[in-house]
Design an enzyme around this catalytic site. Structure first.
Site, PDB file in Angstrom:
ATOM      1  N   VAL A  81       0.914  -1.114  -0.203  1.00 55.14           N
ATOM      2  CA  VAL A  81      -0.151  -0.003   0.038  1.00 55.14           C
ATOM      3  C   VAL A  81       0.827   1.104   0.040  1.00 55.14           C
ATOM      4  O   VAL A  81       0.441   2.228  -0.695  1.00 55.14           O
ATOM      5  CB  VAL A  81      -0.902  -0.017   1.378  1.00 55.14           C
ATOM      6  CG1 VAL A  81      -0.255  -0.002   2.611  1.00 55.14           C
ATOM      7  CG2 VAL A  81      -1.886   1.326   1.342  1.00 55.14           C
ATOM      8  N   GLY A 162      -7.168   7.259   7.099  1.00 54.41           N
ATOM      9  CA  GLY A 162      -7.551   6.516   5.862  1.00 54.41           C
ATOM     10  C   GLY A 162      -8.348   5.110   6.348  1.00 54.41           C
ATOM     11  O   GLY A 162      -8.705   4.838   7.365  1.00 54.41           O
ATOM     12  N   ARG A 163      -8.219   4.137   4.991  1.00 54.61           N
ATOM     13  CA  ARG A 163      -8.816   2.960   5.228  1.00 54.61           C
ATOM     14  C   ARG A 163      -8.305   2.242   6.521  1.00 54.61           C
ATOM     15  O   ARG A 163      -9.051   1.719   7.424  1.00 54.61           O
ATOM     16  CB  ARG A 163      -8.396   2.055   4.209  1.00 54.61           C
ATOM     17  CG  ARG A 163      -9.111   2.410   2.991  1.00 54.61           C
ATOM     18  CD  ARG A 163      -8.605   1.430   1.793  1.00 54.61           C
ATOM     19  NE  ARG A 163      -8.874   1.952   0.512  1.00 54.61           N
ATOM     20  CZ  ARG A 163      -8.154   2.634  -0.368  1.00 54.61           C
ATOM     21  NH1 ARG A 163      -7.039   3.020   0.412  1.00 54.61           N
ATOM     22  NH2 ARG A 163      -8.469   3.192  -1.316  1.00 54.61           N
ATOM     23  N   ILE A 164      -7.227   2.307   7.043  1.00 52.82           N
ATOM     24  CA  ILE A 164      -6.602   1.481   7.845  1.00 52.82           C
ATOM     25  C   ILE A 164      -6.994   2.276   9.214  1.00 52.82           C
ATOM     26  O   ILE A 164      -7.409   1.233  10.226  1.00 52.82           O
ATOM     27  CB  ILE A 164      -4.922   1.217   8.064  1.00 52.82           C
ATOM     28  CG1 ILE A 164      -4.457   0.496   6.715  1.00 52.82           C
ATOM     29  CG2 ILE A 164      -4.503   0.816   9.107  1.00 52.82           C
ATOM     30  CD1 ILE A 164      -3.192   0.434   6.381  1.00 52.82           C
ATOM     31  N   ARG A 256       5.069   3.918   8.812  1.00 53.58           N
ATOM     32  CA  ARG A 256       6.431   3.891   8.254  1.00 53.58           C
ATOM     33  C   ARG A 256       7.558   4.162   9.410  1.00 53.58           C
ATOM     34  O   ARG A 256       6.985   5.145  10.168  1.00 53.58           O
ATOM     35  CB  ARG A 256       6.755   4.370   7.187  1.00 53.58           C
ATOM     36  CG  ARG A 256       6.277   4.053   5.742  1.00 53.58           C
ATOM     37  CD  ARG A 256       6.909   2.525   5.383  1.00 53.58           C
ATOM     38  NE  ARG A 256       6.409   2.155   4.069  1.00 53.58           N
ATOM     39  CZ  ARG A 256       5.380   1.102   3.930  1.00 53.58           C
ATOM     40  NH1 ARG A 256       4.809   0.604   5.032  1.00 53.58           N
ATOM     41  NH2 ARG A 256       5.216   0.868   2.867  1.00 53.58           N
ATOM     42  N   HIS A 305       7.970  -5.689  10.894  1.00 51.54           N
ATOM     43  CA  HIS A 305       6.954  -5.353   9.539  1.00 51.54           C
ATOM     44  C   HIS A 305       6.193  -6.445   9.156  1.00 51.54           C
ATOM     45  O   HIS A 305       6.222  -6.848   8.228  1.00 51.54           O
ATOM     46  CB  HIS A 305       7.975  -4.679   8.842  1.00 51.54           C
ATOM     47  CG  HIS A 305       7.102  -3.709   7.723  1.00 51.54           C
ATOM     48  ND1 HIS A 305       7.764  -2.644   7.037  1.00 51.54           N
ATOM     49  CD2 HIS A 305       5.842  -3.735   7.461  1.00 51.54           C
ATOM     50  CE1 HIS A 305       6.819  -2.247   6.343  1.00 51.54           C
ATOM     51  NE2 HIS A 305       5.714  -2.529   6.491  1.00 51.54           N
ATOM     52  N   ILE A 306       5.466  -6.843  10.151  1.00 49.49           N
ATOM     53  CA  ILE A 306       4.502  -8.032   9.807  1.00 49.49           C
ATOM     54  C   ILE A 306       2.971  -7.614   9.677  1.00 49.49           C
ATOM     55  O   ILE A 306       2.077  -8.350   9.847  1.00 49.49           O
ATOM     56  CB  ILE A 306       4.532  -9.439  10.757  1.00 49.49           C
ATOM     57  CG1 ILE A 306       4.662  -8.930  11.987  1.00 49.49           C
ATOM     58  CG2 ILE A 306       6.266 -10.045  10.431  1.00 49.49           C
ATOM     59  CD1 ILE A 306       4.254  -9.997  12.973  1.00 49.49           C
ATOM     60  N   GLY A 307       2.612  -6.316   9.527  1.00 46.86           N
ATOM     61  CA  GLY A 307       1.341  -5.724   9.793  1.00 46.86           C
ATOM     62  C   GLY A 307       0.495  -6.431   8.737  1.00 46.86           C
ATOM     63  O   GLY A 307      -0.786  -6.705   9.222  1.00 46.86           O
ATOM     64  N   SER A 308       0.891  -6.705   7.576  1.00 45.65           N
ATOM     65  CA  SER A 308      -0.189  -7.302   6.779  1.00 45.65           C
ATOM     66  C   SER A 308       0.063  -8.823   6.422  1.00 45.65           C
ATOM     67  O   SER A 308      -0.285  -9.504   5.746  1.00 45.65           O
ATOM     68  CB  SER A 308      -0.036  -6.690   5.408  1.00 45.65           C
ATOM     69  OG  SER A 308       1.297  -6.776   4.601  1.00 45.65           O
TER      70      SER A 308
HETATM   71  C1  DGY Z   1       2.723  -1.995   2.679  1.00 46.13           C
HETATM   72  O1  DGY Z   1       2.065  -2.706   1.778  1.00 46.13           O
HETATM   73  O2  DGY Z   1       3.195  -0.816   2.575  1.00 46.13           O
HETATM   74  C2  DGY Z   1       2.816  -2.725   4.142  1.00 46.13           C
HETATM   75  O3  DGY Z   1       3.633  -1.845   4.943  1.00 46.13           O
HETATM   76  C3  DGY Z   1       3.207  -3.952   3.911  1.00 46.13           C
HETATM   77  O4  DGY Z   1       2.908  -4.648   5.333  1.00 46.13           O
END
Ligand code: DGY
Length: 340
Positions: A81, A162-164, A256, A305-308
Site C-alpha cells: 500500500v 484513511g482505510r486503515i 512507516r 514489519h508483519i502488519g499485513s
Molecule cells: C505496505 O504494503 O506498504 C505494508 O507496509 C506492508 O505490510
C-alpha cells in the site's frame, strides 16, 4: 530477437499469483525467485528493456533505476500500500502507470494495530520475557504485577485516518474506546459516525478532527500512526510531540519507521515520559541489531514489519499485483492505481 514483452518480478510469488503470471505466454518473465529481497545490482542489471516491473517495498524505484528502463517501461505494480520507495513525480514525467494494493491489507494491518496497542498497554513484551527468563516463580501473581492502562474508556488519536485508521477505530469500538480524534490529509474520505456503530444503536463513537497535532498529542491515551510517509510526516513524532503525550499513553506505529524519530522515542521511553510503544516498523529497518536501543526498552514491543502478514492478505496482495501488472501492460483498468 524475442517478440515477448519483458517483465521483471523482484520476488517469489505464491502459487495462484505465479500461475496467473505464467499463464501469460506473451511475457518474458525475469524473476528473482527467492523470499529474500532482490539485490539492487540484480534489479539494475535486469530492468533494461522491461515493459513492466512487479516490485516490493524493499526495492527503491528512483531516477537511477528508471534511467535503465525508460522508455520501454510502461507500468509498475507495487506489492504494497505504501509507495514511499518510489519517486512518484518521475513516473508522471515518464508516463508510467503505478498499481498498488491498498484495499487488500486493511483488515490485517488494523488487527496488528489492535494487537500492538494491547501489547504496549498490557506490557506483553515484558511479561513474555520474564516468563521466558524463568522469573515467574520469584514474581508470582501480585495486585500490581505488570499492570498497565486499560483500553476501555480511552481516547485514541489517529495520525492518518484513511482505510486503515478507520478500520482500527471500528475494532476499538468493541473494546469500549470512548473517543477518537484524528488528523488526515483527506477529510473527504472519513466515513460518517454510524460507520463505526458496530455494536448497533448508540454504541458507536464519534470520531472528530483534532484541533491540531498538539491537541491530539495531549488528549490521546493511544496514538495510532497510520499515515503515509511524506516529507510532512517524517519525524512527525519527535521530542515536541512526545513531550505533549500523557505519561500513561502508548504510541503505535503501523505506518512507516521514519514517521517516528527513534532517538526521541528511546529517550521518552527511558525517562518514562510515555507508558510504552508498539511498533511494527522502525527507522532503518531491517537493520535492527540485537543491541538496538529500542530493544533495551522493556516497554517497547517491536515487530519485524508483519502488519499485513496474514496468509490470505499476502495471497491477495500477490494476485492483485499481478493483475495490476497485466492491466498496466494492456492499458486496462487496474485493481488499484495510484493517481499520479
Ligand atoms: C505496505 O504494503 O506498504 C505494508 O507496509 C506492508 O505490510
Amino acid at each position: 530477437m524475442s517478440q515477448k514483452t519483458k517483465v521483471v518480478v523482484t520476488r517469489q510469488l505464491n502459487g495462484a499469483a505465479q500461475t496467473l503470471l505464467e499463464s501469460h505466454h506473451e511475457l518474458e518473465i525475469v524473476q528473482w525467485n527467492s523470499e529474500k529481497p532482490a539485490p539492487r545490482p540484480w534489479l539494475l542489471q535486469n530492468a533494461p528493456g522491461a515493459s513492466g516491473l512487479l516490485v516490493m517495498l524493499s526495492d527503491t524505484i528512483d531516477a537511477a533505476l528508471l534511467e535503465t528502463c525508460t522508455p520501454t517501461l510502461k507500468t509498475i505494480a507495487s506489492f504494497s500500500v505504501g509507495t514511499d520507495h518510489i519517486t512518484l513525480p518521475l513516473l508522471k514525467t515518464h508516463n508510467i502507470r503505478l498499481g498498488y494494493t491498498p484495499t487488500a491489507l486493511t483488515s490485517a494491518v488494523a488487527d496488528t494495530a489492535i494487537m500492538l496497542t494491547l501489547m504496549a498497554q498490557r506490557r506483553a513484551g515484558e511479561a513474555v520475557a520474564s516468563v521466558k527468563a524463568g522469573e515467574w516463580p520469584a514474581m508470582p501473581w501480585a495486585p500490581q504485577l505488570l499492570t498497565g492502562p486499560q483500553i476501555a474508556g480511552c481516547t485514541v488519536g489517529f495520525v492518518g485516518f484513511g482505510r486503515i485508521g478507520q478500520a482500527v477505530l471500528k475494532r476499538f469500538v468493541g473494546f469500549g474506546v470512548r473517543r477518537a480524534v484524528y488528523l488526515t490529509s483527506r477529510p473527504g474520505e472519513v466515513a460518517k459516525v454510524d460507520y463505526f456503530d458496530v455494536l448497533g444503536g448508540k454504541a458507536g463513537i464519534e470520531a472528530v478532527p483534532a484541533r491540531g497535532w498538539e491537541d491530539l498529542g495531549r488528549e490521546s491515551d493511544v496514538v495510532v500512526l497510520g499515515c503515509a510517509l511524506t516529507e510532512s510526516t517524517r519525524h512527525f513524532v519527535g521530542r515536541e510531540f512526545l513531550a505533549l503525550m500523557k505519561r500513561t499513553a502508548v504510541l503505535v506505529n503501523v505506518a512507516r519507521g521514519p514517521v517516528v524519530d527513534t532517538e526521541a522515542l528511546v529517550e521518552a521511553l527511558r525517562e518514562g515520559r510515555i507508558f510504552g510503544a508498539g511498533l511494527d516498523v522502525v527507522e532503518g529497518e531491517p537493520n535492527v541489531p540485537a543491541d538496538h536501543p529500542l530493544l533495551k526498552e522493556p516497554r517497547c514491543v517491536l515487530l519485524p514489519h508483519i502488519g499485513s502478514a496474514t496468509i490470505e492478505t499476502r495471497e491477495q496482495m500477490a494476485e492483485e499485483s499481478v493483475r495490476n501488472l497485466l492491466a498496466g501492460l494492456s492499458g486496462e483498468a487496474m485493481v488499484n492505481e495510484v493517481e499520479l
